[in-house]
Design an enzyme around this catalytic site. Structure first.
Site, PDB file in Angstrom:
ATOM      1  N   SER A 156       0.932  23.293  24.879  1.00  7.53           N
ATOM      2  CA  SER A 156       1.042  24.485  25.728  1.00  7.53           C
ATOM      3  C   SER A 156       0.120  25.624  25.298  1.00  7.53           C
ATOM      4  O   SER A 156       0.494  26.797  25.363  1.00  7.53           O
ATOM      5  CB  SER A 156       2.501  24.958  25.792  1.00  7.53           C
ATOM      6  OG  SER A 156       3.319  23.941  26.344  1.00  7.53           O
TER       7      SER A 156
ATOM      8  N   GLU B 192       0.119  17.795  17.371  1.00  6.48           N
ATOM      9  CA  GLU B 192       0.729  18.098  18.660  1.00  6.48           C
ATOM     10  C   GLU B 192       2.237  17.876  18.569  1.00  6.48           C
ATOM     11  O   GLU B 192       2.709  16.753  18.761  1.00  6.48           O
ATOM     12  CB  GLU B 192       0.151  17.189  19.741  1.00  6.48           C
ATOM     13  CG  GLU B 192      -1.336  17.360  19.957  1.00  6.48           C
ATOM     14  CD  GLU B 192      -1.712  17.033  21.387  1.00  6.48           C
ATOM     15  OE1 GLU B 192      -2.255  17.911  22.051  1.00  6.48           O
ATOM     16  OE2 GLU B 192      -1.436  15.910  21.837  1.00  6.48           O
TER      17      GLU B 192
ATOM     18  N   GLU C 290       2.110  10.806  24.482  1.00  5.93           N
ATOM     19  CA  GLU C 290       2.487  10.047  25.686  1.00  5.93           C
ATOM     20  C   GLU C 290       2.161   8.568  25.504  1.00  5.93           C
ATOM     21  O   GLU C 290       2.896   7.694  25.966  1.00  5.93           O
ATOM     22  CB  GLU C 290       1.770  10.642  26.913  1.00  5.93           C
ATOM     23  CG  GLU C 290       2.368  11.988  27.283  1.00  5.93           C
ATOM     24  CD  GLU C 290       1.394  12.964  27.906  1.00  5.93           C
ATOM     25  OE1 GLU C 290       0.324  12.543  28.388  1.00  5.93           O
ATOM     26  OE2 GLU C 290       1.711  14.175  27.907  1.00  5.93           O
TER      27      GLU C 290
ATOM     28  N   ASN D 120      -7.712  17.391  27.656  1.00  5.41           N
ATOM     29  CA  ASN D 120      -7.184  16.071  28.000  1.00  5.41           C
ATOM     30  C   ASN D 120      -6.675  16.140  29.439  1.00  5.41           C
ATOM     31  O   ASN D 120      -5.638  16.738  29.701  1.00  5.41           O
ATOM     32  CB  ASN D 120      -6.049  15.718  27.027  1.00  5.41           C
ATOM     33  CG  ASN D 120      -5.346  14.425  27.408  1.00  5.41           C
ATOM     34  OD1 ASN D 120      -5.844  13.656  28.224  1.00  5.41           O
ATOM     35  ND2 ASN D 120      -4.178  14.191  26.821  1.00  5.41           N
TER      36      ASN D 120
ATOM     37  N   LYS E 260      -5.621  13.773  31.302  1.00  5.48           N
ATOM     38  CA  LYS E 260      -4.544  12.806  31.574  1.00  5.48           C
ATOM     39  C   LYS E 260      -4.801  12.089  32.913  1.00  5.48           C
ATOM     40  O   LYS E 260      -5.948  11.907  33.293  1.00  5.48           O
ATOM     41  CB  LYS E 260      -3.185  13.503  31.535  1.00  5.48           C
ATOM     42  CG  LYS E 260      -2.989  14.339  30.274  1.00  5.48           C
ATOM     43  CD  LYS E 260      -1.577  14.807  30.097  1.00  5.48           C
ATOM     44  CE  LYS E 260      -1.506  15.730  28.892  1.00  5.48           C
ATOM     45  NZ  LYS E 260      -0.157  16.134  28.547  1.00  5.48           N
TER      46      LYS E 260
ATOM     47  N   GLY F 189       3.342  20.181  27.290  1.00  6.67           N
ATOM     48  CA  GLY F 189       3.671  20.264  28.721  1.00  6.67           C
ATOM     49  C   GLY F 189       4.989  20.967  28.986  1.00  6.67           C
ATOM     50  O   GLY F 189       5.508  20.922  30.099  1.00  6.67           O
TER      51      GLY F 189
ATOM     52  N   HIS G 269      -2.042   9.864  21.262  1.00  5.27           N
ATOM     53  CA  HIS G 269      -1.387  10.952  21.999  1.00  5.27           C
ATOM     54  C   HIS G 269       0.099  10.629  22.138  1.00  5.27           C
ATOM     55  O   HIS G 269       0.474   9.466  22.295  1.00  5.27           O
ATOM     56  CB  HIS G 269      -2.035  11.124  23.379  1.00  5.27           C
ATOM     57  CG  HIS G 269      -1.568  12.364  24.058  1.00  5.27           C
ATOM     58  ND1 HIS G 269      -0.370  12.408  24.741  1.00  5.27           N
ATOM     59  CD2 HIS G 269      -2.093  13.611  24.130  1.00  5.27           C
ATOM     60  CE1 HIS G 269      -0.199  13.637  25.202  1.00  5.27           C
ATOM     61  NE2 HIS G 269      -1.232  14.382  24.842  1.00  5.27           N
TER      62      HIS G 269
HETATM   63  C1  PEP Z   1      -1.563  17.460  25.524  1.00  3.97           C
HETATM   64  O1  PEP Z   1      -1.125  16.699  26.349  1.00  3.97           O
HETATM   65  O2  PEP Z   1      -2.295  17.059  24.601  1.00  3.97           O
HETATM   66  C2  PEP Z   1      -1.161  18.856  25.617  1.00  3.97           C
HETATM   67  C3  PEP Z   1      -1.334  19.618  24.570  1.00  3.97           C
HETATM   68  O3  PEP Z   1      -0.642  19.250  26.814  1.00  3.97           O
HETATM   69  P1  PEP Z   1      -0.275  20.757  27.248  1.00  3.97           P
HETATM   70  O4  PEP Z   1      -1.415  21.625  26.827  1.00  3.97           O
HETATM   71  O5  PEP Z   1      -0.099  20.708  28.718  1.00  3.97           O
HETATM   72  O6  PEP Z   1       0.986  21.101  26.519  1.00  3.97           O
END
Ligand code: PEP
Length: 249
Positions: free
Chosen positions: A212, A166, A96, A9, A11, A172, A94
């Site tokens: 992460s 998630e 966000e 992703n 973003k 992040g 997601h």
């Molecule tokens: C995401 O935004 O779906 C995500 C998992 O981000 P990150 O890997 O940076 O934690």
């Protein structure tokens, strides 16, 4: 059919030139046959990305879409528009989107319906906040997100769903759920799907972990029996890191 999937992703990162540069790097790599690789560039770069990877084992997917067919929704993009530029899969829910753009469970239920009506697959994201986990409420929160956003689908429709757990506190932040924490939720979700549909449906759905994931931790996360891959944010912006995760099965 249950597949190993690694989806990047991107973003709101990468303009057109940067998108092409990253795709060029990915295209030079050998994609293992046991992994489905997806990347989700920004809307403006979807068509270019789709054309750029044509014929390669990389699927270009969208990060979001609007639930309505068309109309006065300034700034939004419809399923039909995505389909028209070659996109067959969309990430929905997601954290966000849930946090900043009012993607409630009810809105997500509509978006899921719209995606399926347009013959698209959806990667449906869900996960608890840190506070939920501190209170020991992660299972209830995840159950409510799935029940309210997704489980209205019938068994046939559900075959077009990929799940992505998630935990919000791990996105992040550099903080990863331990392999055990991930496996616990994934196993719980698979049971939930089995009771909503059937054992066969539950066995066949891919459940990705996101939060992460990096080259250094992907192997131990993917080694869990109910973890079928990852939704990758930060590490997906670097071709070497992303490919190391793809090769972690
Ligand atoms: C995401 O935004 O779906 C995500 C998992 O981000 P990150 O890997 O940076 O934690």
């Amino acid at each position: 059919m249950r597949r190993n999937i690694v989806a990047g992703n991107w973003k709101m990162n990468n303009n057109l030139l940067q998108t092409e540069a990253l795709l060029q790097e990915l295209k030079m790599q050998v994609i293992p046959e046991n992994v489905t690789v997806m990347v989700a560039p920004a809307y403006t770069n979807l068509y270019h990305a789709f054309e750029s990877v044509r014929g390669q084992a990389i699927e270009v997917v969208a990060q979001n879409m609007h639930q309505s067919k068309n109309g006065a929704y300034t700034g939004e993009v419809s399923a039909e528009m995505l389909k028209s530029v070659g996109i067959d899969t969309v990430i929905l829910g997601h954290s966000e989107r849930r946090a900043y753009f009012n993607d409630t469970n009810a809105v997500l239920a509509e978006k899921v319906n719209t995606a399926l009506e347009n013959d698209m697959q959806a990667i449906f994201c869900f996960g608890e906040e840190l506070e939920d986990r501190k209170q020991g409420e992660q299972f209830e929160v995840v159950k409510a997100q799935l029940e309210q956003g997704l489980l209205h689908l019938n068994e046939e429709q559900f075959k077009n769903i990929i799940l992505a757990y998630e935990p919000v506190w791990a996105i992040g932040t550099g903080e990863t759920a331990s392999p055990e924490q991930a496996q616990d939720i994934h196993a719980y979700v698979r049971k939930l799907i089995a009771s909503a549909y059937s054992d066969t449906v539950a066995e066949n759905v891919s459940i990705l972990y996101g939060g992460s994931v990096k080259p250094g931790n992907a192997k131990e996360i993917f080694a869990n029996p109910d973890v079928d891959g990852g939704l990758i944010g930060g590490a997906a912006l670097n071709a070497n890191d992303f490919m190391a995760i793809v090769n972690a099965f």
